[in-house]
Structures are given as structure tokens and as C-alpha cells.
Write a protein that holds these residues in place. Structure first.
Motif, PDB file in Angstrom:
ATOM      1  N   VAL A  11      29.026  15.826 111.807  1.00 20.17           N
ATOM      2  CA  VAL A  11      28.487  17.168 112.050  1.00 20.17           C
ATOM      3  C   VAL A  11      26.957  17.117 112.065  1.00 20.17           C
ATOM      4  O   VAL A  11      26.318  17.711 112.939  1.00 20.17           O
ATOM      5  CB  VAL A  11      28.982  18.163 110.987  1.00 20.17           C
ATOM      6  N   ARG A  12      26.361  16.416 111.115  1.00 18.12           N
ATOM      7  CA  ARG A  12      24.896  16.299 111.095  1.00 18.12           C
ATOM      8  C   ARG A  12      24.374  15.663 112.385  1.00 18.12           C
ATOM      9  O   ARG A  12      23.363  16.108 112.953  1.00 18.12           O
ATOM     10  CB  ARG A  12      24.452  15.478 109.884  1.00 18.12           C
ATOM     11  N   LYS A  13      25.070  14.648 112.854  1.00 17.85           N
ATOM     12  CA  LYS A  13      24.678  13.990 114.102  1.00 17.85           C
ATOM     13  C   LYS A  13      24.776  14.962 115.267  1.00 17.85           C
ATOM     14  O   LYS A  13      23.880  15.012 116.132  1.00 17.85           O
ATOM     15  CB  LYS A  13      25.580  12.775 114.337  1.00 17.85           C
ATOM     16  N   ALA A  14      25.846  15.750 115.297  1.00 18.60           N
ATOM     17  CA  ALA A  14      26.021  16.727 116.379  1.00 18.60           C
ATOM     18  C   ALA A  14      24.917  17.774 116.355  1.00 18.60           C
ATOM     19  O   ALA A  14      24.404  18.179 117.404  1.00 18.60           O
ATOM     20  CB  ALA A  14      27.388  17.391 116.262  1.00 18.60           C
ATOM     21  N   ALA A  37      37.647  24.253 104.570  1.00 20.86           N
ATOM     22  CA  ALA A  37      36.775  24.657 105.671  1.00 20.86           C
ATOM     23  C   ALA A  37      35.368  24.117 105.459  1.00 20.86           C
ATOM     24  O   ALA A  37      34.929  23.894 104.331  1.00 20.86           O
ATOM     25  CB  ALA A  37      36.745  26.174 105.787  1.00 20.86           C
ATOM     26  N   LEU A  38      34.668  23.893 106.553  1.00 20.14           N
ATOM     27  CA  LEU A  38      33.286  23.437 106.495  1.00 20.14           C
ATOM     28  C   LEU A  38      32.357  24.624 106.273  1.00 20.14           C
ATOM     29  O   LEU A  38      32.372  25.581 107.058  1.00 20.14           O
ATOM     30  CB  LEU A  38      32.915  22.736 107.800  1.00 20.14           C
ATOM     31  N   ALA A  39      31.553  24.597 105.222  1.00 22.78           N
ATOM     32  CA  ALA A  39      30.574  25.651 104.959  1.00 22.78           C
ATOM     33  C   ALA A  39      29.224  25.222 105.530  1.00 22.78           C
ATOM     34  O   ALA A  39      28.754  24.111 105.268  1.00 22.78           O
ATOM     35  CB  ALA A  39      30.453  25.908 103.468  1.00 22.78           C
ATOM     36  N   GLY A  49      20.665  29.437 118.674  1.00 21.79           N
ATOM     37  CA  GLY A  49      20.751  28.267 117.815  1.00 21.79           C
ATOM     38  C   GLY A  49      21.879  28.373 116.806  1.00 21.79           C
ATOM     39  O   GLY A  49      22.569  27.391 116.518  1.00 21.79           O
ATOM     40  N   LYS A  50      22.092  29.547 116.259  1.00 21.15           N
ATOM     41  CA  LYS A  50      23.194  29.770 115.318  1.00 21.15           C
ATOM     42  C   LYS A  50      24.540  29.544 116.001  1.00 21.15           C
ATOM     43  O   LYS A  50      25.412  28.820 115.487  1.00 21.15           O
ATOM     44  CB  LYS A  50      23.115  31.194 114.762  1.00 21.15           C
ATOM     45  N   LYS A  51      24.722  30.148 117.161  1.00 22.14           N
ATOM     46  CA  LYS A  51      25.989  30.019 117.876  1.00 22.14           C
ATOM     47  C   LYS A  51      26.238  28.568 118.297  1.00 22.14           C
ATOM     48  O   LYS A  51      27.372  28.068 118.194  1.00 22.14           O
ATOM     49  CB  LYS A  51      25.979  30.933 119.098  1.00 22.14           C
ATOM     50  N   ALA A  56      28.902  23.273 117.862  1.00 18.16           N
ATOM     51  CA  ALA A  56      28.784  21.827 117.704  1.00 18.16           C
ATOM     52  C   ALA A  56      29.633  21.340 116.539  1.00 18.16           C
ATOM     53  O   ALA A  56      30.320  20.314 116.634  1.00 18.16           O
ATOM     54  CB  ALA A  56      27.319  21.439 117.502  1.00 18.16           C
ATOM     55  N   ALA A  57      29.597  22.055 115.438  1.00 23.62           N
ATOM     56  CA  ALA A  57      30.386  21.665 114.264  1.00 23.62           C
ATOM     57  C   ALA A  57      31.880  21.780 114.544  1.00 23.62           C
ATOM     58  O   ALA A  57      32.674  20.929 114.131  1.00 23.62           O
ATOM     59  CB  ALA A  57      29.996  22.523 113.069  1.00 23.62           C
ATOM     60  N   ALA A  58      32.278  22.830 115.256  1.00 25.18           N
ATOM     61  CA  ALA A  58      33.705  23.056 115.520  1.00 25.18           C
ATOM     62  C   ALA A  58      34.303  21.964 116.396  1.00 25.18           C
ATOM     63  O   ALA A  58      35.517  21.721 116.351  1.00 25.18           O
ATOM     64  CB  ALA A  58      33.900  24.421 116.172  1.00 25.18           C
ATOM     65  N   ARG A  59      33.475  21.290 117.196  1.00 27.19           N
ATOM     66  CA  ARG A  59      33.982  20.238 118.076  1.00 27.19           C
ATOM     67  C   ARG A  59      34.206  18.905 117.359  1.00 27.19           C
ATOM     68  O   ARG A  59      34.839  17.999 117.909  1.00 27.19           O
ATOM     69  CB  ARG A  59      33.010  20.019 119.239  1.00 27.19           C
ATOM     70  N   VAL A  60      33.700  18.764 116.143  1.00 29.05           N
ATOM     71  CA  VAL A  60      33.845  17.506 115.419  1.00 29.05           C
ATOM     72  C   VAL A  60      35.278  17.351 114.921  1.00 29.05           C
ATOM     73  O   VAL A  60      35.799  18.253 114.255  1.00 29.05           O
ATOM     74  CB  VAL A  60      32.854  17.446 114.239  1.00 29.05           C
ATOM     75  N   PRO A  61      35.938  16.234 115.219  1.00 31.16           N
ATOM     76  CA  PRO A  61      37.308  16.018 114.729  1.00 31.16           C
ATOM     77  C   PRO A  61      37.361  16.086 113.207  1.00 31.16           C
ATOM     78  O   PRO A  61      36.493  15.536 112.520  1.00 31.16           O
ATOM     79  CB  PRO A  61      37.642  14.607 115.229  1.00 31.16           C
TER      80      PRO A  61
END
Length: 241
Positions: A11-14, A37-39, A49-51, A56-61
Motif C-alpha cells: 500500500v505504501r508503494k502504491a 480492514a485497512l485504516a 488526492g484523498k479519493k 490505490a489502497a483498495a487495489r492492493v491484494p
């Protein structure tokens, strides 16, 4: 725990890979909530930027849900009372919402601001730490969308939680989203929208055409993101001073 660590690193990389995601108070903080869930917590410079960070986070497996604690840096710092009053005034002036009862939640309870003789819907405004929450029920998606956009336009707003229900239920469509985004762009007093074309496909809005500055290019994108029901924004606007 190794699996969670790997997910957080991905997620950080994304988040780092998209230059449009610009944190303003240090890196976005990531953790896992008790339910898995990811906080995500922190502040970014724009609504887009928020959206984009959430997308980006939601796409991470491995990310199965997101707790959204991201905030947008306010254009003008304002206290909660001033934000509440500004949202109230904006909704009072909007003709689309003229038949809605308006109430505000304060420290002393709920105050009625307007109650039409034959109301069709009710909106309750509350603000905490710069986050505007809209509760109640309105008669259509058009009213829900406009109330949310007006709340986002208040310069002190850091987030908007649009909890308005719609009764009777309103069926959404790409055409309705396109019309709503066009209306918002034309309504924005700070935007020259006459050369902007809007299309929508499966909830993703595409903006094409020309604007006079990079600021207006960003502004048009943020306006589109502020419309409830928009799942993505493709900004193909060109700057022509």
C-alpha cells in the motif's frame, strides 16, 4: 503478521507511485483495524488526492476493507461553528433544496433553521474536527448530490460524510451522473466551465476540453470527485491561458 506487513508495504508503494497523492502532514499512516480492514489516516492537499489514495489502497491484494480517516487540507482554516454556519447558509440559498427542512446539530442539541409548510425531505448538518456530516432524507439523488457538493465547497471543510437517504429510492445512471457533474461545474463561481465536456462510463467521469490555468484544471477534477456516485475521474483537460 508477515502477511499484514507485506500488505502495508504494498500500500505504501502504491501511494508513493502516484504523484497526485500529496500528503501535507507527513506520510499517510496505515494500520489494520480489529476487523481486518485497512485504516488510513492523515491529510492530503486535495479531494482528488484523498479519493486516489483510497483507490490505490483498495487495489492492493489482501486489502478487504478500508477505514477512511483521510482528511483534506482546508483551503481556509475555520472552526467547526463557522463551517457549520457556512454549510447551513449554502444549503439555505440553494433552490434545489428549497423544499427541505434544515436543521443543525450544536452542543446544545438540534436547532431547526427552516421548516417549509410542505417539506419534502430533511437535512441535519453537524461538524466535528472539520468533518461535515449530512444526515436525514431527501427526495432524490439530485438533492443529495447538491448538498454534498455545497458542503465540500466550504473552504474549511476537511471531509464530507453524505449520509442522506433518498426516498423514494432513485435509480442512478451514467447519464444522471454526467448531468450532475455538468451542473456542478457550471455552478462553481471560481471555474470557467464553458469549454469542459463531461462523459461518464460505469461511474467513471471523463473531463475533456480546455481551462485557463492549472488551478482550474485541478478545481474541475475536485468538483467531479465531490459528486456522490462518481467512482473515478479521468482528467484530460488541457490548459490554454
Amino acid at each position: 503478521m508477515t502477511g499484514e506487513h507485506d500488505i502495508l508495504e504494498q500500500v505504501r508503494k502504491a501511494l508513493r507511485s502516484d504523484p497526485r497523492i500529496r500528503p501535507t502532514a507527513g506520510p499517510i499512516r496505515l494500520s489494520f483495524a480489529p476487523d481486518g480492514a485497512l485504516a488510513m489516516e492523515g491529510e492530503v492537499d486535495r479531494l482528488a488526492g484523498k479519493k486516489l489514495a483510497l483507490e490505490a489502497a483498495a487495489r492492493v491484494p489482501g486489502v478487504t476493507g478500508i477505514v477512511d480517516r483521510l482528511r483534506v487540507r482546508p483551503a481556509t482554516p475555520m472552526g467547526d461553528g463557522a463551517i457549520r454556519d457556512a454549510v447551513r447558509d449554502a444549503l439555505l440559498e440553494e433552490i434545489v433544496l428549497a423544499d427541505c427542512t434544515l436543521r443543525v446539530r450544536t452542543k446544545d442539541g438540534i436547532e431547526t433553521v427552516r421548516e417549509p409548510p410542505d417539506p419534502h425531505g430533511e437535512i441535519v448538518i453537524s461538524v466535528e474536527d472539520g468533518v461535515v456530516t449530512l444526515d436525514g432524507e431527501v427526495a432524490g439523488l439530485g438533492q443529495k448530490r447538491m448538498a454534498g457538493v455545497l458542503a465540500w465547497w466550504v473552504p474549511g471543510s476537511r471531509d464530507v460524510v453524505n449520509g442522506l437517504g433518498v426516498n423514494p429510492p432513485d435509480v442512478d445512471s451514467d447519464e444522471a451522473i454526467t448531468d450532475a457533474v455538468r451542473q456542478v461545474l457550471e455552478k462553481d463561481p471560481l471555474l470557467a466551465a464553458e469549454s469542459i465536456a463531461v462523459t461518464t462510463h460505469r461511474g467513471v467521469v471523463t473531463l475533456e476540453g480546455f481551462v485557463p490555468s492549472e488551478d482550474q484544471r485541478h478545481m474541475a477534477e475536485d468538483d467531479a470527485w465531490a459528486v456522490f456516485g462518481v467512482d473515478g475521474v479521468v482528467n484530460r483537460l488541457e490548459v490554454r491561458p
